[in-house]
Design an enzyme around this catalytic site. Structure first.
Site, PDB file in Angstrom:
ATOM      1  N   ASP A 159       2.445   8.459   8.835  1.00  0.00           N
ATOM      2  CA  ASP A 159       0.999   8.204   8.764  1.00  0.00           C
ATOM      3  C   ASP A 159       0.571   8.371   7.304  1.00  0.00           C
ATOM      4  OD1 ASP A 159      -1.592   7.648   9.509  1.00  0.00           O
ATOM      5  OD2 ASP A 159      -1.677   9.138  11.083  1.00  0.00           O
ATOM      6  N   ARG A 215      -3.811   2.054  -0.100  1.00  0.00           N
ATOM      7  CA  ARG A 215      -4.680   3.234   0.015  1.00  0.00           C
ATOM      8  C   ARG A 215      -4.488   4.183  -1.173  1.00  0.00           C
ATOM      9  NH1 ARG A 215      -4.244   4.533   6.581  1.00  0.00           N
ATOM     10  NH2 ARG A 215      -4.833   2.429   7.248  1.00  0.00           N
TER      11      ARG A 215
END
Length: 316
Positions: A159, A215
């Protein structure tokens, strides 16, 4: 005369320098936050003044960081597992030199006044959670972290490395090394969570981001101050999204065609950056002055300073 007062107000919160003071500060487990949003609202002191415990096992770590009493927890050696450990309020989690968490993440959930410093975390599986996850919490200082996994698996095998979601305020990420991963750092829980996440405030200062797919960070809603970071060979850049207001200063990029851009109506004020020959395409926002004092490293000095100092580099 009005422009003179505006210039003086700007100078009061920003000092451009060739050497960051952080590199010369003696590190102690009792140190408190000294940079960014984590210095506001009474500051972030973690477990300073509380008990000190050194842990070498997952069970000991899990037990030591629970509760709200002031406490300093020092990680020694390598701790392995497949889980995420919840860190309670008024806690400092400190990694000794050479220590590591492998497959073990740290989560700050519904907590306040937390410091995580000099901790190395790697290869936390998605089924466990993020390497570092900050959720619904206030006053959190994340400093000198070393966060990574690998890119040998698909993007959902792990993740996030460092996610800040569910309305967190007073968060600073500083002097950290964030590398070799698919999804690095997400701010804001989801596109539909604006009612909670608009109040988010995060500082990213003097971090080294490299070999990341995306990100870096991806920032929804809220306000973010991103200064003196180095971004090398990432597939993506800073993505300002869904009304986010970013102040992006004196950062350095190589190896990406999108160093700073928007999706779905994000904004950024960018000044003093070296985009590595690429362009900033984000619309100009309204966040022009951070609400705290800070030293802004001259852009020509950023690379040498940040690359040398980021990560688990403190002697504790």
């Amino acid at each position: 005369m009005k422009w003179i007062f505006s210039l003086l107000a700007f100078a009061a919160v920003q000092v451009v320098t060739g050497v960051p003071s952080e590199l010369f500060k003696r590190a102690s487990p009792s140190d408190v936050a000294n940079i960014g949003y984590a210095t506001l609202n009474g500051g972030t002191t973690g477990g300073s003044g509380g008990t000190t415990t050194t842990v070498t096992t997952l069970a000991a770590l899990t037990a030591a960081v629970t509760g709200t009493a002031k406490k300093i927890v020092i990680i020694s050696g390598t701790i392995t597992g497949n889980t995420v450990v919840k860190v309670g309020s008024n806690t400092s989690v400190i990694g000794k030199s050479g220590s590591a968490l492998v497959g073990v993440g740290l989560r700050v959930l519904d907590s306040t006044n937390v410091i995580i410093r000099n901790v190395k975390v790697s290869k936390v599986l998605a089924e466990a959670g993020d390497a570092i996850g900050i959720q619904a919490s206030t006053q959190v200082w994340l400093d000198h972290l070393d966060l990574s996994s690998d890119r040998d698996h698909d993007k959902d095998f792990y993740d996030g490395l460092l996610d800040v979601t569910h309305g967190c305020t007073g968060v600073t990420v500083s002097n950290s090394k964030i590398y070799t991963h698919w999804k690095a750092s997400l701010v804001g829980h989801s596109d539909s969570n604006g009612s909670e996440d608009t109040k988010i405030t995060v500082t990213y200062a003097s971090n080294y981001w490299s070999n990341l797919n995306s990100r870096t960070p991806s920032f929804r809603f809220g306000h973010g101050h991103i200064f003196n970071n180095v971004f090398d060979n990432n597939n993506d850049g800073i993505n300002t999204r869904l009304g986010a207001q970013l102040l992006v200063e004196n950062n350095v990029w190589t190896g990406t065609t999108k160093p700073l851009y928007e999706t779905d109506g994000g904004f950024a004020v960018a000044r003093g950056n070296d985009f590595g020959g690429a362009s900033n395409t984000a619309p100009v926002g309204t966040f022009t002055t951070a609400p705290y004092a800070y030293s802004l490293l001259a852009v020509g000095s950023v690379r040498a300073s940040v690359v040398a100092g980021a990560g688990q580099t403190l002697s504790l």
